[in-house]
Write a protein that holds these residues in place. Structure first.
Motif, PDB file in Angstrom:
ATOM      1  N   VAL A   1       0.897  -1.545  -0.115  1.00  0.00           N
ATOM      2  CA  VAL A   1      -0.237   0.576   0.179  1.00  0.00           C
ATOM      3  C   VAL A   1       0.954   1.164  -0.306  1.00  0.00           C
ATOM      4  O   VAL A   1       1.769   1.157   0.769  1.00  0.00           O
ATOM      5  CB  VAL A   1      -1.418  -0.154   1.395  1.00  0.00           C
ATOM      6  N   GLN A   2       0.274   2.196  -0.963  1.00  0.00           N
ATOM      7  CA  GLN A   2       1.308   3.777  -0.658  1.00  0.00           C
ATOM      8  C   GLN A   2      -0.116   4.246  -0.488  1.00  0.00           C
ATOM      9  O   GLN A   2      -1.272   4.492  -1.258  1.00  0.00           O
ATOM     10  CB  GLN A   2       1.571   3.863  -1.663  1.00  0.00           C
ATOM     11  N   VAL A   3      -0.241   5.499   0.181  1.00  0.00           N
ATOM     12  CA  VAL A   3      -0.742   5.892   0.691  1.00  0.00           C
ATOM     13  C   VAL A   3      -0.894   7.968  -0.082  1.00  0.00           C
ATOM     14  O   VAL A   3       0.007   8.365   0.105  1.00  0.00           O
ATOM     15  CB  VAL A   3      -1.424   6.773   2.087  1.00  0.00           C
ATOM     16  N   GLY A   4      -1.979   8.849  -0.463  1.00  0.00           N
ATOM     17  CA  GLY A   4      -1.542   9.365  -1.313  1.00  0.00           C
ATOM     18  C   GLY A   4      -1.272  10.987  -0.418  1.00  0.00           C
ATOM     19  O   GLY A   4      -1.546  12.596  -0.295  1.00  0.00           O
ATOM     20  N   PHE A   5      -0.379  10.827  -0.043  1.00  0.00           N
ATOM     21  CA  PHE A   5      -0.192  11.734   0.587  1.00  0.00           C
ATOM     22  C   PHE A   5       1.067  12.842   0.511  1.00  0.00           C
ATOM     23  O   PHE A   5       2.623  12.169   0.349  1.00  0.00           O
ATOM     24  CB  PHE A   5       0.770  11.810   2.190  1.00  0.00           C
ATOM     25  N   MET A   6       0.791  13.643  -0.594  1.00  0.00           N
ATOM     26  CA  MET A   6       1.507  14.294  -2.247  1.00  0.00           C
ATOM     27  C   MET A   6       2.595  15.370  -1.449  1.00  0.00           C
ATOM     28  O   MET A   6       3.712  15.768  -2.534  1.00  0.00           O
ATOM     29  CB  MET A   6       0.831  14.634  -3.189  1.00  0.00           C
ATOM     30  N   ARG A   7       2.387  15.920  -0.503  1.00  0.00           N
ATOM     31  CA  ARG A   7       3.406  17.086  -0.077  1.00  0.00           C
ATOM     32  C   ARG A   7       4.943  16.240   0.214  1.00  0.00           C
ATOM     33  O   ARG A   7       5.808  17.343  -0.147  1.00  0.00           O
ATOM     34  CB  ARG A   7       2.729  17.440   0.721  1.00  0.00           C
ATOM     35  N   ARG A   8       5.024  15.001   0.140  1.00  0.00           N
ATOM     36  CA  ARG A   8       6.058  14.708   0.455  1.00  0.00           C
ATOM     37  C   ARG A   8       7.581  14.304  -0.640  1.00  0.00           C
ATOM     38  O   ARG A   8       8.053  14.381  -1.213  1.00  0.00           O
ATOM     39  CB  ARG A   8       6.076  12.796   0.832  1.00  0.00           C
ATOM     40  N   TYR A   9       6.672  14.713  -1.702  1.00  0.00           N
ATOM     41  CA  TYR A   9       6.608  14.252  -3.287  1.00  0.00           C
ATOM     42  C   TYR A   9       7.205  16.224  -3.551  1.00  0.00           C
ATOM     43  O   TYR A   9       7.630  16.053  -4.866  1.00  0.00           O
ATOM     44  CB  TYR A   9       6.175  14.028  -3.847  1.00  0.00           C
ATOM     45  N   ASP A  10       6.772  16.625  -3.133  1.00  0.00           N
ATOM     46  CA  ASP A  10       7.055  18.741  -3.918  1.00  0.00           C
ATOM     47  C   ASP A  10       8.321  19.210  -3.377  1.00  0.00           C
ATOM     48  O   ASP A  10       9.361  18.707  -2.584  1.00  0.00           O
ATOM     49  CB  ASP A  10       5.972  19.174  -2.791  1.00  0.00           C
ATOM     50  N   ALA A  11       9.056  19.459  -4.204  1.00  0.00           N
ATOM     51  CA  ALA A  11      10.592  20.060  -4.229  1.00  0.00           C
ATOM     52  C   ALA A  11      10.542  20.648  -2.974  1.00  0.00           C
ATOM     53  O   ALA A  11      11.987  20.288  -2.324  1.00  0.00           O
ATOM     54  CB  ALA A  11      10.884  20.825  -5.811  1.00  0.00           C
ATOM     55  N   ALA A  12      10.144  21.589  -2.942  1.00  0.00           N
ATOM     56  CA  ALA A  12      10.504  23.044  -1.623  1.00  0.00           C
ATOM     57  C   ALA A  12      10.163  21.765  -0.283  1.00  0.00           C
ATOM     58  O   ALA A  12      11.000  22.192   0.696  1.00  0.00           O
ATOM     59  CB  ALA A  12       9.528  23.838  -1.396  1.00  0.00           C
ATOM     60  N   TYR A  13       8.354  21.083   0.136  1.00  0.00           N
ATOM     61  CA  TYR A  13       9.014  19.991   0.973  1.00  0.00           C
ATOM     62  C   TYR A  13      10.365  19.394   1.210  1.00  0.00           C
ATOM     63  O   TYR A  13      10.932  19.334   1.904  1.00  0.00           O
ATOM     64  CB  TYR A  13       7.888  19.463   0.886  1.00  0.00           C
ATOM     65  N   ARG A  14      11.015  18.358  -0.036  1.00  0.00           N
ATOM     66  CA  ARG A  14      11.741  17.788   0.122  1.00  0.00           C
ATOM     67  C   ARG A  14      13.315  18.412   0.304  1.00  0.00           C
ATOM     68  O   ARG A  14      14.006  18.311   1.315  1.00  0.00           O
ATOM     69  CB  ARG A  14      12.494  17.408  -0.893  1.00  0.00           C
ATOM     70  N   GLN A  15      13.331  19.509  -0.093  1.00  0.00           N
ATOM     71  CA  GLN A  15      14.372  20.869   0.386  1.00  0.00           C
ATOM     72  C   GLN A  15      14.426  20.656   1.513  1.00  0.00           C
ATOM     73  O   GLN A  15      15.526  21.167   2.336  1.00  0.00           O
ATOM     74  CB  GLN A  15      14.567  22.350  -0.571  1.00  0.00           C
ATOM     75  N   LEU A  16      13.401  21.385   2.060  1.00  0.00           N
ATOM     76  CA  LEU A  16      13.034  21.346   3.727  1.00  0.00           C
ATOM     77  C   LEU A  16      13.453  20.367   4.634  1.00  0.00           C
ATOM     78  O   LEU A  16      13.889  20.743   5.257  1.00  0.00           O
ATOM     79  CB  LEU A  16      11.791  22.047   3.579  1.00  0.00           C
ATOM     80  N   LYS A  17      13.078  18.643   3.731  1.00  0.00           N
ATOM     81  CA  LYS A  17      13.524  17.650   4.844  1.00  0.00           C
ATOM     82  C   LYS A  17      14.931  17.784   4.924  1.00  0.00           C
ATOM     83  O   LYS A  17      15.669  17.891   6.056  1.00  0.00           O
ATOM     84  CB  LYS A  17      13.015  17.075   4.509  1.00  0.00           C
TER      85      LYS A  17
END
Lengths: 336, 336, 336, 336
Positions: free
Chosen positions: B120-136
């Protein structure tokens, strides 16, 4: 049905486009490849499903398995492959330059005009960048009034040792010339290339250069090339209008506050800056061709105009004198 | 070979994902569709090549033509389709919520744990946003020290008349909860929901809301939902660390100077803001599944945790009291 | 003891400096005033305590009640009053221009050189602006490497109907020339003035202008004057160095999010932009003079250099040809 | 005639104000000083012209040479000197706190109310900062609609070892409380103080703190104090309204591009951030008093309200419980 693309030239840029078409975009597949170095083409084909290797670009163009052609070979070979594609009635995407001389460009234009429709799209991918598109939308909206000046800066961290001062005009500023023509909707009329104080990090190159270009209506276009500036790949653009101004915004994803500074990143290279623009350029081309329409992106005329401007720029680089840019009449095929 | 996806639920979000898979991304095709409204499913299938319409999600899941399942049906039906996909041994991408109750989520987790691998994968798409990824990436780099607070603001221009105050927690803030868990790398321990002064443009909704959430280690997470703020769709995030802070940057493409102001655009809606993140989410999922690997995106455990936090949030909304969040032990399958 | 200042010229700029000295700054008082229009001088004196009105600038300069002289009279009279102050051994602050011809400036320089010390400070107030000072500090720190180019833009919402195209060089760009000399620490060597496409809001003025200036070492200085740009008073500056670049930052106090935009204000006029710089300029001058030291701000040489550059600019404006800038040797008095 | 000011307390803050009045501002002089440490007062007076040293604050207040009083002594002594100034009918500027207990503040208010006019101004200097003033102007313009939330962050690089957790409320957040009351134009009604995860650089302090404050109308005010955050002195403020939001802008003077980053400075400390606000605060006070008017800046009521909010905050810090803030009726003297 996927659009079947044949790729002539499987070097760095060709394989990057192959990756894009097969792994990122939808609606197309790589049906055929060839390269001056056939072993290289074979190696590339191995990782692709059902891709045929042709011994020669003309055979590839003639193949019934190929719907559209992508030319990413060495510049001097562009003309013959583009002309062959036109002769075969196949759409052809040609990486810049369209051809290495103005005469060659004119022969391509003549072939298209004679065929009565457009087959060629040239790889000026900045027109597909979201920020440039919004810049153009603001200009076209009239909110800043008529454009009077345009500042374009093209800053590169460094260049290979094979890079020459002329390449700053022909390979680097060519993108600025094209985007100026497109943003302002008119042709360039003259160019003067002025070397600034020489960057000691540039190994003897005339770098940076300031190119002062005049459009036909008198807009001054200021193109800076700084190709050894180390700090990043920084593409800047500002249009000064009668009652306002609009500029490309800075592009950092996050703002960091640390050690007395608030900072954001500058792109490291053209891949980081324009990756999405390349994707958009190709997806739109695929969608247009697959729908049976003529290409709507940068045309043979645009490729020709870029070559003429670069020729004038190279002449001015030698003397710092103002050199007129003479294009001749634009065929009806390329108007609108 | 393209990954053959079967879609359960061809409403607005389902057709948008179908468009994405067929027209934007590479490596997948829509092999099958179904919907509670079969006519709708048939209509959607008409525009697709070789797509079979199934009368029922279970038939679709069972079909040999379907490699992976996309669940975009009505929330209360998610559990049964996800369980069926797991039972069939097929990867399933489930839009949020994973299921509408914590118990249902636990049943899904139990099924996966029993099968011994993730489907299963759940649709929390913010984890795929470039800005959030750079934040992390900045947080994980240690440059700001240990995170101590996280501000998240979720501002929406308006909401439909069917939107309730509880939906601000369950449908809106749920993305902030997930991204807080992911950015900080730990679970949330308690939540308190405080209504601010009521927005008169919100038709009686408790809006805006301030949610003060505590992580297990004591980081304070501040989630604001403002769902009638008119000016744009504005997603904000700032992590305050021991010796620095890092925030999502503003996102305007151009800077306009006009009439006494320097301005840039705010996104109009979630499509504009997160279009690329949705593309990235699906392309990465397709690539992972097509390569035969287990999904690596948001897991059933993440879907379960979101549901438990939302349940606690809804309870706190009624009283403004602090409500503990109790998840129980995390199965080894979801650790790493 | 307050420094007793005598003011020659009580027009708009003179009265603004009187307000500044009496109501904003510390350590000085207005002991004497005069004006070509004596009634005006008397009126100004009425609102001041213990201010004597003189019938003539020479009497004022000679008065024992006057420690230092402020010249804010009509440009063509500057030379005689500055020379008189030097002859009297009194410090004199002269608003720009130092004098209206290069010959007149050279006579002032000769008088100072002959006296063996500096008496004169010229009103180039940008050197006192905090942002320009930080720009200079960054250049001097070496962090961007040697400066290679400098972009200066001087944008004004509008100008009075008496404004001529020559004034864009002499009254407007003169500040950019001075600041370029000061930032880069070297003299300008040549100038070329190029009219851009004409702003239709400018009533026939050659506007905007692009001035391409070369420093002695080859740095290219790009000065834009746009004096009818409506949107605000926008002073821009960016130094491009060998390995970095540094620019004046935008100056909005608040960020507003409203109606799809994030916006900040642009200054309305030079008062708003440079009010603090004027205060700093005068406070530092007062403090220096009151302590018995020679002035350290812009010197007669700086006033002379500005006049020579402007003369060359006006000549180039007529032809768009490159005009050399020839200053002659700099007396030791002005080196340091 | 210059306003003759007597200063009670010549420690760090007192001498800084003396420097400001004598070397920066206009219209006032230091006529008298005193300090608990008389030697210190004598030393300060030595560098000033015509400044008398008094053995005691009451003698100073009573002197005919003193027009107005500045109280910068130790907090617990404020009440007696402020009351004495009121009794003498002299304007008094008192640094915060007005007094150390709510009861003492109420005695000062009673004295003013009984006298029938305002004598006291309290040193909340943020109201004089240009950015805060513009923030208030935007709110008052109505462009963002009614304010619903206010985020205030008070970040300090570090604090001395004598700093306690309670001081984060009483000395640090007190400015945020005052500015919230002033920006929103209403009183605060309750406070809850929540410690975030503890900063390991803070030597055991409860730091950072999140204070959730409710105004009387229900606006939620979020005050963060981070007093060991190292990266700079960062004062943040954002008002969220019904249809827009407005925030203090960042304040860098220049943008530097270097080594992959675009960066601007963060203020190092409160002196850098608020130097101009302190100047403005005092110049406006001097001008008002010198014109014979009552002070118009922060009043005794504002000082009292701050003390009551701080008392409630300190109580909440111990328990994290919500503590009501009860002020009682506001005398007519302090309305509008």
């Amino acid at each position: 049905m996927a659009l079947r693309i044949g790729v002539i030239g499987t070097g760095m840029i060709g394989t990057d486009h192959i990756r894009r078409i097969t792994q990122v975009l939808s609606g197309a597949e790589i049906a055929a490849v060839t390269d001056a170095n056939l072993d290289l083409a074979k190696q590339v084909a191995q990782d692709l499903p059902d891709t045929e290797v042709f011994g020669d670009g003309h055979d590839l163009i003639g193949s019934g398995q190929v719907d559209a052609v992508l030319v990413t070979s060495w510049g001097p070979t562009h003309e013959e492959f583009v002309l062959a594609a036109i002769a075969s009635g196949k759409p052809v995407f040609c990486e810049k330059p369209l051809a290495t001389t103005a005469e060659a460009c004119r022969r391509i234009i003549a072939a298209e005009v004679s065929a009565g429709c457009r087959f060629v799209q040239v790889g000026f991918m900045r027109r597909y960048d979201a920020a440039y598109r919004q810049l153009k939308a603001v200009i076209d909206s009239g909110v800043i009034g008529a454009p009077l000046m345009y500042y374009s800066a093209h800053r590169n961290p460094d260049v290979p040792s094979t890079y020459t001062s002329e390449m700053a005009v022909v390979d680097t500023a060519v993108h600025d010339f094209d985007v100026a023509r497109w943003l302002l909707g008119e042709e360039l009329g003259a160019i003067r290339v002025l070397p600034a104080k020489q960057n000691s990090l540039g190994g003897g190159l005339k770098d940076p250069l300031l190119m002062v270009v005049e459009t036909e209506s008198g807009v001054l276009v200021n193109v800076e090339t700084s190709v050894n500036i180390r700090y990043g790949y920084d593409i800047r653009g500002e249009v000064v209008g009668e009652s306002g101004a609009v500029a490309l915004a800075d592009r950092n994803q996050v703002d960091l506050r640390h050690a007395g500074l608030r900072s954001g990143g500058v792109p490291a290279d053209w891949r980081e800056r324009f990756a999405v623009a390349f994707d958009t350029e190709f997806q739109e081309w695929i969608d247009t061709i697959a729908s049976g329409s003529e290409p709507v992106g940068p045309s043979s005329w645009d490729g020709y105009a870029a070559t003429v401007v670069c020729d004038a720029g190279v002449r001015s680089l030698a003397t710092s004198e103002r050199v007129p840019i003479v294009l001749g009449d634009k065929p009806a095929l390329y108007r609108n």
